[in-house]
Design an enzyme around this catalytic site. Sequence first.
Site, PDB file in Angstrom:
ATOM      1  CB  CYS A 134      40.983  35.044  44.225  1.00 28.79           C
ATOM      2  SG  CYS A 134      42.726  35.506  44.210  1.00 28.79           S
ATOM      3  CG  HIS A 163      38.879  32.309  49.493  1.00 31.31           C
ATOM      4  ND1 HIS A 163      38.940  32.166  48.129  1.00 31.31           N
ATOM      5  CD2 HIS A 163      39.892  33.153  49.831  1.00 31.31           C
ATOM      6  CE1 HIS A 163      39.937  32.907  47.645  1.00 31.31           C
ATOM      7  NE2 HIS A 163      40.535  33.505  48.657  1.00 31.31           N
ATOM      8  CD  GLU A 172      36.319  31.284  53.779  1.00 32.68           C
ATOM      9  OE1 GLU A 172      35.718  30.573  52.947  1.00 32.68           O
ATOM     10  OE2 GLU A 172      37.561  31.340  53.858  1.00 32.68           O
ATOM     11  CG  PHE A 225      43.849  40.825  45.804  1.00 37.01           C
ATOM     12  CD1 PHE A 225      43.579  40.308  47.066  1.00 37.01           C
ATOM     13  CD2 PHE A 225      45.169  40.902  45.399  1.00 37.01           C
ATOM     14  CE1 PHE A 225      44.591  39.877  47.891  1.00 37.01           C
ATOM     15  CE2 PHE A 225      46.197  40.469  46.219  1.00 37.01           C
ATOM     16  CZ  PHE A 225      45.929  39.953  47.461  1.00 37.01           C
ATOM     17  CE  LYS A 272      41.974  29.475  47.668  1.00 38.50           C
ATOM     18  NZ  LYS A 272      40.555  29.209  47.926  1.00 38.50           N
ATOM     19  CG  HIS A 327      44.936  31.209  46.253  1.00 34.57           C
ATOM     20  ND1 HIS A 327      44.004  31.108  45.239  1.00 34.57           N
ATOM     21  CD2 HIS A 327      44.657  32.370  46.900  1.00 34.57           C
ATOM     22  CE1 HIS A 327      43.209  32.167  45.273  1.00 34.57           C
ATOM     23  NE2 HIS A 327      43.580  32.938  46.270  1.00 34.57           N
TER      24      HIS A 327
END
Length: 422
Positions: free
Chosen positions: A169, A309, A320, A405, A341, A346
């Site tokens: 991502c 994010h 975050e 990830f 998002k 996403h």
Amino acid sequence: MDYCVAITGIGVRAPGGIGTNAFWELLTSGRTATRTISFFDPSPFRSRVAAECDFDARAEGFTPKELRRMDRAAQLGVAAAREALADSGLGGGGLDPADVSVTVGSAVGCTMGLEQEYSTVSDGGRQWLVDHTYAVPHLYGHFVPSSLAAEVAWAVAAEGPVSVVSTGCTSGLDAIGHACGLLREGAGKVAVAGATDAPISPITVACFDAIKATTARNDDPEHASRPFDRSRDGFVLGEGSAFFVLEPLEDARRRGAHVYATIRGFASRSNAYHMTGLRPDGREMAEAITAALGQARLRPDDIDYVNAHGSGTRQNDRHETAAVKRSLGAHAFDVPVSSIKSMIGHSLGAIGAIEIAACALAIEHDVIPPTANLEEPDPDCDLDYVPKTAREQRTDAVLTVGSGFGGFQSAMVLAAPGAAAR
């Protein structure tokens, strides 16, 4: 190290509208583009919502041969790259093709084409021994992610370095960072860089269902993506693409180009810890932020906006928040933070590039996009997340971050042309 690259062209294909203008209008209105999946029957799945692009490749001028050859991710990428090149004023020729590089980020490559062709050759999964002759002749192009970069390079007539970045991502962020590095090293004069992903397919939905990473709020798709909200229960899968024309700032000024923003710093770290797990202290993301700020020669309190994010998973949102506090110190409580998002879902590897587009436009217009659907903040997420409504504010320097990830953590600093530390 002075790290200043100009963004002179932007192209976006995102949920909620076609083109950069429609994308920005959606974000500043606070509307959401999340809905029940329409690409296939989602009823067997736990999560049945997504953010789909209303993208018509034929209306965008793709030929029947191109439609036969290209996966949807490639189509989205090429369309965005063409828009960016036209927007930059460099689309009329005059560039030496050898001076143009292409970098494409993607997390899952040609997922839709691969799944469709497997379903075809296996008769919907009923045959173990498959007959490859039923597949399209370009199946190998779906299998290798380099086909995405090749398609974009052909579309923009680039004969310089062509590459793919696939870091989950953070792929979009990392692809732009890589392209800036090529320009700094002198590998060409112009870079066409961005990211694309079209992952809304049964195999992707099933994978995220298995680890319960996506939302189960199927009865209310418009409000399903809820970053930083107490009631959030996972992210909403999306798709899309964003591409940019990048060039050294002095070159852009010399030709009188419009400069949306400059890229001043980029850094990436890995936690070397867990495929999906994140340490609660946010150390690795904080280190990437600090390194990007150092490269940009900016202080924490120079940052006017943080594009988060903000995926809408409890683990990521808290990680975050901790990273922003750790890296920005007391300024973390004063700077606006938001997640787009909440409106466009996403789109995995593409989202980092789409978020860079949002940051450049925030600098251009001095407007901060909101976090939609934020009704009741998680007590552990105690920053200013700009709930529901866009905010007009001077926005000279922006920080955007990504988490992927595999433990990838990336940060980029963008600034208005000529902006200096205050």
